[in-house]
Structures are given as structure tokens and as C-alpha cells.
Design an enzyme around this catalytic site. Structure first.
Site, PDB file in Angstrom:
ATOM      1  N   GLY A 182     -16.343   3.695  -3.301  1.00  0.00           N
ATOM      2  CA  GLY A 182     -16.795   4.703  -2.981  1.00  0.00           C
ATOM      3  C   GLY A 182     -17.894   5.067  -4.004  1.00  0.00           C
ATOM      4  CE1 TYR A 235      -3.320  -2.575   0.026  1.00  0.00           C
ATOM      5  CE2 TYR A 235      -4.124  -1.914   2.428  1.00  0.00           C
ATOM      6  CZ  TYR A 235      -4.512  -3.189   0.990  1.00  0.00           C
ATOM      7  OH  TYR A 235      -5.442  -4.182   0.787  1.00  0.00           O
ATOM      8  CG  ASN A 240     -17.228   5.565   5.672  1.00  0.00           C
ATOM      9  OD1 ASN A 240     -17.918   5.722   5.084  1.00  0.00           O
ATOM     10  ND2 ASN A 240     -15.974   4.645   5.486  1.00  0.00           N
ATOM     11  CB  VAL A 287     -12.109  13.154  10.042  1.00  0.00           C
ATOM     12  CG1 VAL A 287     -12.975  13.124  11.226  1.00  0.00           C
ATOM     13  CG2 VAL A 287     -10.483  13.135  10.224  1.00  0.00           C
ATOM     14  CG  HIS A 293      -2.782  -8.740  -0.672  1.00  0.00           C
ATOM     15  ND1 HIS A 293      -2.300  -7.620  -0.556  1.00  0.00           N
ATOM     16  CD2 HIS A 293      -4.264  -8.485  -1.113  1.00  0.00           C
ATOM     17  CE1 HIS A 293      -3.156  -6.605  -0.633  1.00  0.00           C
ATOM     18  NE2 HIS A 293      -3.686  -6.551  -0.976  1.00  0.00           N
TER      19      HIS A 293
END
Length: 347
Positions: A223, A66, A287, A281, A133
Site C-alpha cells: 500500500g 489467511y 486497481n 470496492v 507458500h
């Protein structure tokens, strides 16, 4: 079933057979770092992490690749002062150096290189949960399992999980580990949302049969179930995404909440632990607000029907046999001494 719990309002669950106590939401740290041209800088990542911890979250997840390793480095600095209070997970398998073919894969060389680099970047001497992974078709699963067992026995890794792997490979791995007395997978992470429901065919039933905790990555379909789109963008979406968005917005309007919270609450209703990632944030706060969303039977039915998939063969064929009474109806799920992933503990 144990009663609901939460140190600061977030339920706590047992992660499969590991015994690890984890928060219902896992904080995904793929957005920590800007090396990929998007994401959150370290100051913003710190604010996101602190918001998650104050909400009662203790489960955080990253990977060796990542943001080119920056995610692990940032996360290591964030957890440094409270390492033992956090369930820290990372992953290995994917290539980290395009010029080195051995920098990826599930073989021992890749694992050794990855774990040593991850421990260094995370600033710790152990990892609570190491995920495989992805499936590596070129490495026998018994080699991978044996190498992982060595890590568990050494104490560098406490528990192992798997993601992005066919159900039959995971099931075979479970059988091999049990037969040989090796450490076995305690959790399965899958892409799962109102838009991505194909794990319902094989992966979810397999995980339940093997007492694997179920975690969902991308519960907001990258998203698409949260952000606003232009009319032109909406028109280009696949029909299943449009249906999911429309139904989530309808339910959100009725409940006075947001589509993102509805979508995450639906994933929770299916017994999976959502992995939530954010670049701000405000996104994370939205969420986490899914914890307060209560979907009634009508909401659940409408959301389910909007994106339901056919399970296909052999499930459809077997359902027909049950209906014609050619076979007896399926037995009720067997009881197990291990609490299911949806069990909540008093802490």
C-alpha cells in the site's frame, strides 16, 4: 502471439504449462475477514468479489492461514454458485496452530491436514491451483513434490505453484519433477513492485527459463505506493520508497490517473500478473483501472531508473565479459510451444 482478449474487458492468459486460462489480475483474498483486526467483513468482501467478476476477473487467491481460515470460508460461499467458472487457488505451508509443530511445513502430514481443511472451508471437492507458500528447509523437496503429485493424480488439486522460495530450490524441483514424471510447478508468485525488485536477479530469469507463469504479490508495496502519508511518515520512508512514490505520482499527474494505477501498470509491463487485494470496492476499482493506463517509453524509463537495482555477481561480471567480447553475446530466448505468461488469448 495471440491477440488481446477478455470476456468483460480483462485480458486472459495461459498459466504457464497448466493450460488454465486466468484473468490478468488475480484477486487476493487475504483481506477477506476481520479476524486479524483489519480487513473486510463478509458483506464488503462479497461486493469486492462481485466487482472483480463483473470486470472480467476469474482468478482468485487465498491461503489456509489467511484470517485464521475465515478467508477460505468466505471465499467458498462467494464462489459456490459459479465454482467451475472460477480459477480458485489457495496455499499451504505456514503454521496454523502454534501449539502443533506439524500444522506447518511442506511435509505430507501438513499437506494432508491442510488440503482437507481447505477443501472443507472452501466448500469444494477440488482446488484449481495449490501454492507451496514458502520454502521449508527441513523437508526434502522430493518428498514435497511426490506428495503434491499424489494430490494432482487424485484430482483434488489440478495444478501446483510455488512462492517465497529461492530460485535454486525451484529450479532443482523442476529438474526432479521432470526426471521422475511428477507434476511440476506451473507458476511462481513473488513479491514484486517498484520498491521490491530483487527478484530480477535470479527468480525472474529462472521462471522464464522453466516456462513458469509469473505472478506478483504486493504490487503496491503493501500500500505504500497508493495511500497518502503525513509529512512525518514520508520522511521516515526508505529513500527507494520515496523515489518510487515521487516518480509514480509525477507520471500519474501527467496521465491524469492515480499512482496506484501507474505502479500496477509498471508491474504489468514487466510481464507479471498482479495480485490485487482490497479492503473496499473503491480500492479494487482503482486497481483494476490500471488496465487502461498506457505507459510510454519515457514513463517506463523514468520509473525503471527511479528504483533500478544492481544485479550483482555474477551478472555484472558476465556483462563485462560480453562488453569486452571475451564471450559471445547471449543467444535470443528460445522459442517454446507454450505461450508465455504475457500471451493473451482470444476467448
Amino acid at each position: 502471439m495471440p491477440e488481446p482478449t477478455g470476456t468483460s474487458g480483462m485480458p486472459i492468459h495461459v498459466l504457464g504449462r497448466s493450460g488454465l486460462r486466468v484473468s490478468e489480475f488475480c484477486l487476493g483474498a487475504m483481506t477477506f475477514g476481520t479476524d486479524w483486526g483489519f480487513g473486510a467483513d463478509e458483506e464488503t468482501s462479497r461486493a469486492i468479489y462481485r466487482e472483480f467478476r463483473e470486470a472480467g476477473g476469474n482468478f482468485v487467491d487465498t491461503a489456509n492461514n489467511y484470517t485464521n481460515g475465515a478467508s477460505e470460508e468466505i471465499l467458498g460461499r462467494l464462489v459456490a454458485g459459479e465454482r467451475d467458472s472460477v480459477v480458485l487457488s489457495t496455499k499451504y505451508t505456514l503454521c496454523t496452530d502454534p501449539d502443533d509443530p506439524n500444522s506447518g511445513g511442506n511435509h505430507r502430514k501438513s499437506l494432508r491436514r491442510s488440503i482437507e481443511s481447505s477443501l472443507r472451508r472452501l466448500g469444494t471437492d477440488y482446488i484449481d491451483l495449490l501454492w507451496v507458500h514458502a520454502w521449508d528447509r527441513f523437508t526434502p523437496v522430493d518428498e514435497t513434490l511426490r506428495a503434491l503429485d499424489d494430490l494432482v493424480r487424485s484430482g483434488k488439486v489440478l495444478a501446483i505453484g510455488v512462492t517465497n522460495m529461492p530460485a535454486w530450490v525451484v529450479a532443482r524441483s523442476a529438474a526432479i519433477a521432470e526426471l521422475r514424471g511428477w507434476a511440476s510447478f506451473c507458476a511462481l508468485q513473488v513479491e514484486y513492485s517498484l520498491v521490491s525488485r530483487t527478484p530480477e536477479r535470479e527468480l525472474l530469469p529462472m521462471a522464464q527459463a522453466h516456462d513458469l507463469a509469473l505472478c506478483a504479490w504486493s504490487p503496491l508495496a503493501r500500500g505504500l505506493l497508493a495511500r497518502e502519508l503525513s509529512g512525518e511518515q514520508e520522511a521516515r520512508l526508505p529513500s527507494v520508497v520515496r523515489r518510487a512514490r515521487d516518480t509514480a505520482r509525477e507520471v500519474a499527474g501527467e496521465l491524469g490517473t492515480t499512482p496506484a494505477r501507474v505502479a500496477i501498470a509498471w508491474v504489468r509491463s514487466r510481464g507479471l500478473l498482479p495480485s490485487i487485494g482490497a479492503r473496499t470496492v473503491e480500492q479494487l476499482r482503482d486497481n483494476i483501472g490500471a488496465l487502461a493506463v498506457e505507459l510510454d517509453d519515457d514513463h517506463l524509463t523514468r520509473l525503471d531508473e527511479a528504483t533500478r537495482i544492481r544485479l550483482g555477481y555474477p551478472h555484472d561480471f558476465l556483462d563485462g565479459l560480453y562488453e569486452r567480447r571475451t564471450l559471445p553475446p547471449p543467444a535470443a530466448p528460445r522459442e517454446t510451444t507454450t505461450p508465455p505468461v504475457s500471451a493473451r488469448l482470444r476467448t
